[in-house]
Design a protein around this motif. Structure first.
Motif, PDB file in Angstrom:
ATOM      1  N   VAL A  87       5.740   8.868  -4.307  1.00 36.26           N
ATOM      2  CA  VAL A  87       4.879   9.868  -3.667  1.00 36.26           C
ATOM      3  C   VAL A  87       3.922   9.202  -2.683  1.00 36.26           C
ATOM      4  O   VAL A  87       3.720   9.682  -1.555  1.00 36.26           O
ATOM      5  CB  VAL A  87       4.103  10.676  -4.724  1.00 36.26           C
ATOM      6  CG1 VAL A  87       3.040  11.552  -4.071  1.00 36.26           C
ATOM      7  CG2 VAL A  87       5.053  11.534  -5.542  1.00 36.26           C
ATOM      8  N   ALA A  88       3.320   8.075  -3.087  1.00 37.09           N
ATOM      9  CA  ALA A  88       2.383   7.374  -2.214  1.00 37.09           C
ATOM     10  C   ALA A  88       3.070   6.854  -0.959  1.00 37.09           C
ATOM     11  O   ALA A  88       2.540   6.964   0.157  1.00 37.09           O
ATOM     12  CB  ALA A  88       1.723   6.222  -2.970  1.00 37.09           C
ATOM     13  N   LEU A  89       4.261   6.288  -1.103  1.00 41.25           N
ATOM     14  CA  LEU A  89       4.990   5.755   0.044  1.00 41.25           C
ATOM     15  C   LEU A  89       5.404   6.861   1.004  1.00 41.25           C
ATOM     16  O   LEU A  89       5.301   6.712   2.225  1.00 41.25           O
ATOM     17  CB  LEU A  89       6.215   4.976  -0.430  1.00 41.25           C
ATOM     18  CG  LEU A  89       5.944   3.650  -1.157  1.00 41.25           C
ATOM     19  CD1 LEU A  89       7.239   3.063  -1.696  1.00 41.25           C
ATOM     20  CD2 LEU A  89       5.261   2.651  -0.232  1.00 41.25           C
ATOM     21  N   VAL A  90       5.878   7.980   0.456  1.00 44.84           N
ATOM     22  CA  VAL A  90       6.286   9.097   1.310  1.00 44.84           C
ATOM     23  C   VAL A  90       5.084   9.660   2.059  1.00 44.84           C
ATOM     24  O   VAL A  90       5.153   9.925   3.277  1.00 44.84           O
ATOM     25  CB  VAL A  90       6.964  10.196   0.464  1.00 44.84           C
ATOM     26  CG1 VAL A  90       7.163  11.462   1.287  1.00 44.84           C
ATOM     27  CG2 VAL A  90       8.299   9.705  -0.071  1.00 44.84           C
ATOM     28  N   VAL A 134      -2.258   4.835  -5.418  1.00 43.41           N
ATOM     29  CA  VAL A 134      -1.838   3.447  -5.636  1.00 43.41           C
ATOM     30  C   VAL A 134      -2.462   2.808  -6.878  1.00 43.41           C
ATOM     31  O   VAL A 134      -1.749   2.168  -7.665  1.00 43.41           O
ATOM     32  CB  VAL A 134      -2.105   2.601  -4.378  1.00 43.41           C
ATOM     33  CG1 VAL A 134      -1.946   1.110  -4.671  1.00 43.41           C
ATOM     34  CG2 VAL A 134      -1.154   3.009  -3.257  1.00 43.41           C
ATOM     35  N   PRO A 135      -3.793   2.922  -7.112  1.00 38.99           N
ATOM     36  CA  PRO A 135      -4.344   2.281  -8.320  1.00 38.99           C
ATOM     37  C   PRO A 135      -3.725   2.787  -9.610  1.00 38.99           C
ATOM     38  O   PRO A 135      -3.481   2.004 -10.541  1.00 38.99           O
ATOM     39  CB  PRO A 135      -5.839   2.628  -8.245  1.00 38.99           C
ATOM     40  CG  PRO A 135      -6.100   2.900  -6.802  1.00 38.99           C
ATOM     41  CD  PRO A 135      -4.854   3.527  -6.286  1.00 38.99           C
ATOM     42  N   PHE A 136      -3.441   4.081  -9.691  1.00 41.42           N
ATOM     43  CA  PHE A 136      -2.843   4.629 -10.911  1.00 41.42           C
ATOM     44  C   PHE A 136      -1.397   4.165 -11.072  1.00 41.42           C
ATOM     45  O   PHE A 136      -0.944   3.905 -12.196  1.00 41.42           O
ATOM     46  CB  PHE A 136      -2.924   6.154 -10.872  1.00 41.42           C
ATOM     47  CG  PHE A 136      -4.332   6.679 -10.870  1.00 41.42           C
ATOM     48  CD1 PHE A 136      -5.065   6.751 -12.044  1.00 41.42           C
ATOM     49  CD2 PHE A 136      -4.936   7.089  -9.694  1.00 41.42           C
ATOM     50  CE1 PHE A 136      -6.373   7.232 -12.055  1.00 41.42           C
ATOM     51  CE2 PHE A 136      -6.242   7.566  -9.685  1.00 41.42           C
ATOM     52  CZ  PHE A 136      -6.955   7.631 -10.866  1.00 41.42           C
ATOM     53  N   ALA A 137      -0.689   4.054  -9.948  1.00 46.56           N
ATOM     54  CA  ALA A 137       0.662   3.494 -10.017  1.00 46.56           C
ATOM     55  C   ALA A 137       0.611   2.048 -10.503  1.00 46.56           C
ATOM     56  O   ALA A 137       1.456   1.622 -11.303  1.00 46.56           O
ATOM     57  CB  ALA A 137       1.331   3.572  -8.642  1.00 46.56           C
ATOM     58  N   GLY A 138      -0.373   1.286 -10.022  1.00 50.03           N
ATOM     59  CA  GLY A 138      -0.521  -0.103 -10.454  1.00 50.03           C
ATOM     60  C   GLY A 138      -0.829  -0.224 -11.938  1.00 50.03           C
ATOM     61  O   GLY A 138      -0.295  -1.096 -12.630  1.00 50.03           O
ATOM     62  N   ILE A 139      -1.682   0.659 -12.445  1.00 46.85           N
ATOM     63  CA  ILE A 139      -2.011   0.648 -13.875  1.00 46.85           C
ATOM     64  C   ILE A 139      -0.758   0.938 -14.706  1.00 46.85           C
ATOM     65  O   ILE A 139      -0.493   0.275 -15.717  1.00 46.85           O
ATOM     66  CB  ILE A 139      -3.115   1.674 -14.179  1.00 46.85           C
ATOM     67  CG1 ILE A 139      -4.435   1.232 -13.530  1.00 46.85           C
ATOM     68  CG2 ILE A 139      -3.300   1.851 -15.683  1.00 46.85           C
ATOM     69  CD1 ILE A 139      -5.518   2.279 -13.584  1.00 46.85           C
ATOM     70  N   LEU A 177       1.963  -6.537  -7.758  1.00 46.03           N
ATOM     71  CA  LEU A 177       0.797  -5.675  -7.864  1.00 46.03           C
ATOM     72  C   LEU A 177      -0.336  -6.135  -6.957  1.00 46.03           C
ATOM     73  O   LEU A 177      -0.983  -5.323  -6.289  1.00 46.03           O
ATOM     74  CB  LEU A 177       0.306  -5.656  -9.314  1.00 46.03           C
ATOM     75  CG  LEU A 177       0.866  -4.587 -10.241  1.00 46.03           C
ATOM     76  CD1 LEU A 177       0.147  -4.636 -11.573  1.00 46.03           C
ATOM     77  CD2 LEU A 177       0.755  -3.214  -9.616  1.00 46.03           C
ATOM     78  N   ALA A 178      -0.582  -7.445  -6.914  1.00 44.60           N
ATOM     79  CA  ALA A 178      -1.663  -7.973  -6.085  1.00 44.60           C
ATOM     80  C   ALA A 178      -1.432  -7.652  -4.606  1.00 44.60           C
ATOM     81  O   ALA A 178      -2.361  -7.242  -3.890  1.00 44.60           O
ATOM     82  CB  ALA A 178      -1.785  -9.481  -6.286  1.00 44.60           C
ATOM     83  N   GLY A 184      -2.541  -4.515   0.288  1.00 44.67           N
ATOM     84  CA  GLY A 184      -2.138  -3.619   1.365  1.00 44.67           C
ATOM     85  C   GLY A 184      -2.925  -2.326   1.345  1.00 44.67           C
ATOM     86  O   GLY A 184      -3.314  -1.808   2.403  1.00 44.67           O
ATOM     87  N   ALA A 185      -3.187  -1.790   0.153  1.00 46.20           N
ATOM     88  CA  ALA A 185      -3.974  -0.566   0.042  1.00 46.20           C
ATOM     89  C   ALA A 185      -5.421  -0.803   0.491  1.00 46.20           C
ATOM     90  O   ALA A 185      -6.029   0.080   1.119  1.00 46.20           O
ATOM     91  CB  ALA A 185      -3.947  -0.058  -1.394  1.00 46.20           C
ATOM     92  N   VAL A 186      -5.973  -1.967   0.192  1.00 46.08           N
ATOM     93  CA  VAL A 186      -7.340  -2.287   0.614  1.00 46.08           C
ATOM     94  C   VAL A 186      -7.441  -2.342   2.137  1.00 46.08           C
ATOM     95  O   VAL A 186      -8.382  -1.801   2.740  1.00 46.08           O
ATOM     96  CB  VAL A 186      -7.798  -3.618  -0.012  1.00 46.08           C
ATOM     97  CG1 VAL A 186      -9.091  -4.099   0.638  1.00 46.08           C
ATOM     98  CG2 VAL A 186      -7.989  -3.457  -1.508  1.00 46.08           C
TER      99      VAL A 186
END
Length: 231
Positions: free
Chosen positions: A34-37, A68-73, A106-107, A112-114
């Motif tokens: 979802v985030a990428l789309v 993104v943060p929730f996907a990372g978690i 993840l890092a 990239g999100a930052v």
């Protein structure tokens, strides 16, 4: 006649761990796709003026960055429960590669999100020129589509190798993972669609883990029978 033997505590814990890994993997895969789309749709114009003056594009970018943060978690939880499931059969070499590549992925995803978040803040303040926009966008794309996806390839390959050794999942899923790793190693950065291959593979693995039972050395036949007969 006595009823079926109760499910041993260790085996019950194993099934709970598998379910946790499956749920975490599904959540990660869905959120990342979802985030990428959303990000691709928002940046389809490729012009800083289009992003700076279009509230809908800005809303899509913010949605993507907030996901993104929730996907990372979820991915971090997926790593943890999969590693815990290996237990005594864990191979130190592949465990190190598995854990290191996952954390590096993840890092880089977070980095990239930052960068993208910083660009959005500058665009909102009307202080972003085309040169800085191009630099920030190129940096974000390189971090995610080139470096993060190649770490994802290493992660996929290590998981598939361990799965083949331990029979933790069907062999065809592991072979699909090897193919995915090759695609990511070769095509990352050159084919924009390749960034969707990794979350799609995690989704496949998670669904298989959720609905199948392992037949490897970690589960004794008696335990499998008890787990099958137990409601």
């Amino acid at each position: 006649m006595t009823g079926p033997a109760p499910l041993p505590a260790a085996t019950a814990r194993r099934w709970r761990t598998r379910r946790s890994a499956a749920v975490a993997g599904i959540v990660f895969a869905v959120l990342l796709i979802v985030a990428l789309v959303a990000m691709r749709v928002a940046l389809s114009a490729g012009d800083v003026r289009a992003v700076g003056t279009d509230p809908q594009r800005q809303a899509l970018i913010r949605l993507s960055l907030n996901i993104v943060p929730f996907a990372g978690i979820a991915f971090l939880w997926f790593i943890g429960v999969v590693r815990d499931q290996l237990g005594a059969v864990e191979d130190r070499l592949f465990s190190t590669v598995f854990l290191g590549s996952g954390l590096l992925f993840l890092a880089m995803l977070f980095e990239g999100a930052v960068v993208a978040t910083s660009l959005m803040e500058m665009a909102a303040g009307q202080g972003l020129d085309a040169g800085i926009w191009a630099f920030g966008r190129g940096t974000t794309q390189a971090l995610i589509t080139v470096y993060a996806m190649r770490m994802a390839a290493v992660f996929t390959l290590s998981v598939s190798t361990v799965a083949l050794r331990t029979s933790a999942m069907p062999r065809w899923v592991a072979f699909v993972g090897v193919a995915v790793a090759v695609v990511l190693l070769v095509s990352a950065g050159e084919r924009t669609w390749s960034q969707f291959v990794f979350p799609a593979w995690v989704l496949l693995v998670s669904v298989v883990i959720l609905f199948t039972r392992p037949h490897g050395p970690g589960v004794a036949p008696a335990d499998e029978a008890g787990a099958t007969m137990r409601p």
